[in-house]
Design a protein around this motif. Structure first.
Motif, short mmCIF file in Angstrom:
data_model
loop_
_atom_site.label_atom_id
_atom_site.label_comp_id
_atom_site.label_asym_id
_atom_site.label_seq_id
_atom_site.Cartn_x
_atom_site.Cartn_y
_atom_site.Cartn_z
N LYS A 118 35.90 29.44 43.40
CA LYS A 118 34.97 30.42 43.15
C LYS A 118 35.12 31.13 41.58
O LYS A 118 36.38 31.39 41.30
N GLU A 119 34.36 31.16 40.79
CA GLU A 119 34.91 31.95 39.39
C GLU A 119 35.09 32.95 39.44
O GLU A 119 34.67 34.27 40.39
N ARG A 120 36.00 33.54 38.22
CA ARG A 120 35.67 34.67 38.18
C ARG A 120 37.47 35.61 39.73
O ARG A 120 37.73 36.81 39.23
N PHE A 121 37.92 34.35 40.07
CA PHE A 121 39.10 35.16 40.78
C PHE A 121 39.86 34.44 40.82
O PHE A 121 40.21 33.46 39.79
N GLU A 122 40.86 35.66 40.54
CA GLU A 122 42.87 35.09 40.87
C GLU A 122 43.75 35.22 41.63
O GLU A 122 43.14 36.70 42.46
N PHE A 123 44.44 34.28 42.39
CA PHE A 123 45.17 34.29 43.39
C PHE A 123 46.70 35.59 42.96
O PHE A 123 47.58 35.08 41.63
N VAL A 124 46.52 37.00 41.99
CA VAL A 124 47.97 37.39 41.86
C VAL A 124 49.21 38.02 43.34
O VAL A 124 49.87 38.21 43.19
N GLY A 125 48.88 37.18 44.69
CA GLY A 125 49.53 37.57 45.83
C GLY A 125 50.77 36.92 45.39
O GLY A 125 52.45 38.12 45.39
N LYS A 126 51.09 36.29 45.07
CA LYS A 126 52.67 34.89 44.72
C LYS A 126 52.78 34.71 45.98
O LYS A 126 54.86 34.57 45.74
N ASN A 127 52.84 35.85 47.55
CA ASN A 127 53.67 36.04 48.03
C ASN A 127 54.97 35.92 47.92
O ASN A 127 56.15 36.61 48.87
N LYS A 128 55.44 37.44 46.99
CA LYS A 128 55.92 37.82 46.90
C LYS A 128 55.43 38.94 47.62
O LYS A 128 54.66 39.52 48.42
N ASN A 129 57.01 39.49 49.21
CA ASN A 129 56.89 40.54 49.79
C ASN A 129 55.53 40.00 50.87
O ASN A 129 54.25 40.68 51.30
N ASN A 130 54.87 38.89 50.99
CA ASN A 130 53.70 38.45 51.96
C ASN A 130 53.27 38.72 51.55
O ASN A 130 51.32 39.24 52.58
N ASN A 131 52.86 38.82 50.55
CA ASN A 131 51.75 39.88 49.83
C ASN A 131 50.97 38.24 49.25
O ASN A 131 50.64 37.19 48.77
N ILE A 132 49.05 37.97 49.83
CA ILE A 132 47.88 36.86 48.87
C ILE A 132 46.78 37.64 49.67
O ILE A 132 45.59 37.19 49.41
N SER A 133 46.71 38.60 48.12
CA SER A 133 45.98 39.51 46.89
C SER A 133 45.05 38.49 46.48
O SER A 133 45.66 37.53 46.19
N ILE A 134 44.00 39.01 46.17
CA ILE A 134 43.08 37.76 45.42
C ILE A 134 43.00 39.20 44.16
O ILE A 134 41.92 40.36 44.45
N LEU A 135 42.55 38.67 42.97
CA LEU A 135 41.32 39.61 41.71
C LEU A 135 40.00 38.98 41.48
O LEU A 135 39.76 37.44 41.48
N LEU A 136 39.28 39.54 41.90
CA LEU A 136 37.69 39.73 40.50
C LEU A 136 38.11 40.20 39.31
O LEU A 136 37.60 41.32 39.48
N TRP A 137 37.32 39.67 39.18
CA TRP A 137 37.05 40.41 36.99
C TRP A 137 35.56 40.07 37.36
O TRP A 137 34.52 39.77 37.84
N ASN A 138 35.38 40.81 35.84
CA ASN A 138 33.83 41.30 35.75
C ASN A 138 32.91 41.60 37.32
O ASN A 138 32.21 41.19 37.31
N ILE A 139 32.99 42.59 38.28
CA ILE A 139 32.29 42.44 39.78
C ILE A 139 31.27 42.29 38.87
O ILE A 139 30.68 43.04 38.04
N THR A 140 30.36 42.09 39.93
CA THR A 140 28.57 42.03 39.80
C THR A 140 28.07 42.80 41.22
O THR A 140 29.23 42.63 41.67
N PHE A 141 26.87 43.23 41.64
CA PHE A 141 26.33 43.69 42.45
C PHE A 141 26.23 42.44 43.00
O PHE A 141 26.68 42.95 44.75
#
Length: 234
Positions: A104-127
């Motif tokens: 999906k667009e506007r999503f970015e993987f930012v965890g990089k598995n550092k400290n078991n982190n698999i978080s994602i970023l969502l840009w310019n959110i909408t309703f």
């Protein structure tokens, strides 16, 4: 190391042990199996309220006491009952940086598995981005067991201003009550101190007064002539 329960063996073991010892062994074995499980976590607060147009992070971490082997994970969005895959990847071993495939667009993987982190970023959110997101994981060492954690995103026009009037009133009342109690205790201690000093002074006065009276009566600190005086002969 998986824990396999053979009930025939357990029945034999139970016959040779007391009920208490048998229950303890079962609890320990089940506990060993439980601590091996993969755990997916989205943090202590599993929701976020964000303003329309802002950028947010959807947090997720994983942990496993036995380590990982080809850990598969993905993020999914619940779109009115339909699960849409946001991203997915495979982590071969502990510490390896995954090659994440985004769907999906506007999503970015930012965890990089550092400290078991698999978080994602969502840009310019909408309703339309508001709703339930699921962080899913499956560790090959656990023979295909599935684990997941849910995070909820709430999109608003503007953040609500929290009215702290009631909190301030309660805090002021509690603070005033504590100050009044402390003042009462100080006044009480001061009053007791003054009364004790007055009592000591009264005792000193009584002792001094008693000594004077006894001296005047010829009892203490005075000599009494026990011989009667003979009249002088003319």
């Amino acid at each position: 190391m998986a824990v396999e329960v053979h009930w025939m063996g357990f029945d034999t073991l139970k016959m040779g042990l007391s009920q208490t010892h048998f229950n303890l062994i079962v609890t320990i074995l089940l506990g060993v199996g439980a601590v091996q499980a993969l755990e997916m976590s989205v943090g202590k607060i599993p929701f976020l309220e964000a303003v329309n147009g802002s950028t947010v992070m959807l947090p997720c971490t994983y942990s496993s006491c036995i380590g990982i082997e080809n850990l598969y994970f993905n993020w999914q969005f619940n779109d009115n009952g339909t699960m849409q895959k946001v991203c997915e990847a495979m982590i071969p071993t502990d510490g390896a940086v995954p090659n994440v495939k985004m769907y999906k667009e506007r999503f970015e993987f930012v965890g990089k598995n550092k400290n078991n982190n698999i978080s994602i970023l969502l840009w310019n959110i909408t309703f339309e981005d508001g709703g339930q997101y699921t962080c899913f994981g499956r560790n090959r060492k656990e023979k295909g067991k599935n684990h997941s954690a849910i995070f909820r995103l709430i999109v608003v026009d503007e953040l609500r201003v929290v009215d702290n009037t009631l909190t301030i009133i309660i805090a002021s009342a509690v603070g005033g009550a504590i100050a009044l109690l402390m003042g009462f205790m100080l006044l009480k201690n001061f009053t007791l101190f003054v009364l004790s000093k007055l009592e000591e002074k009264n005792k000193e006065c009584l002792v001094t007064s008693s000594g004077i009276d006894n001296t005047e009566n010829g009892l203490s600190g005075s000599k009494v002539d026990s011989k009667p005086k003979t009249p002088k002969q003319k």
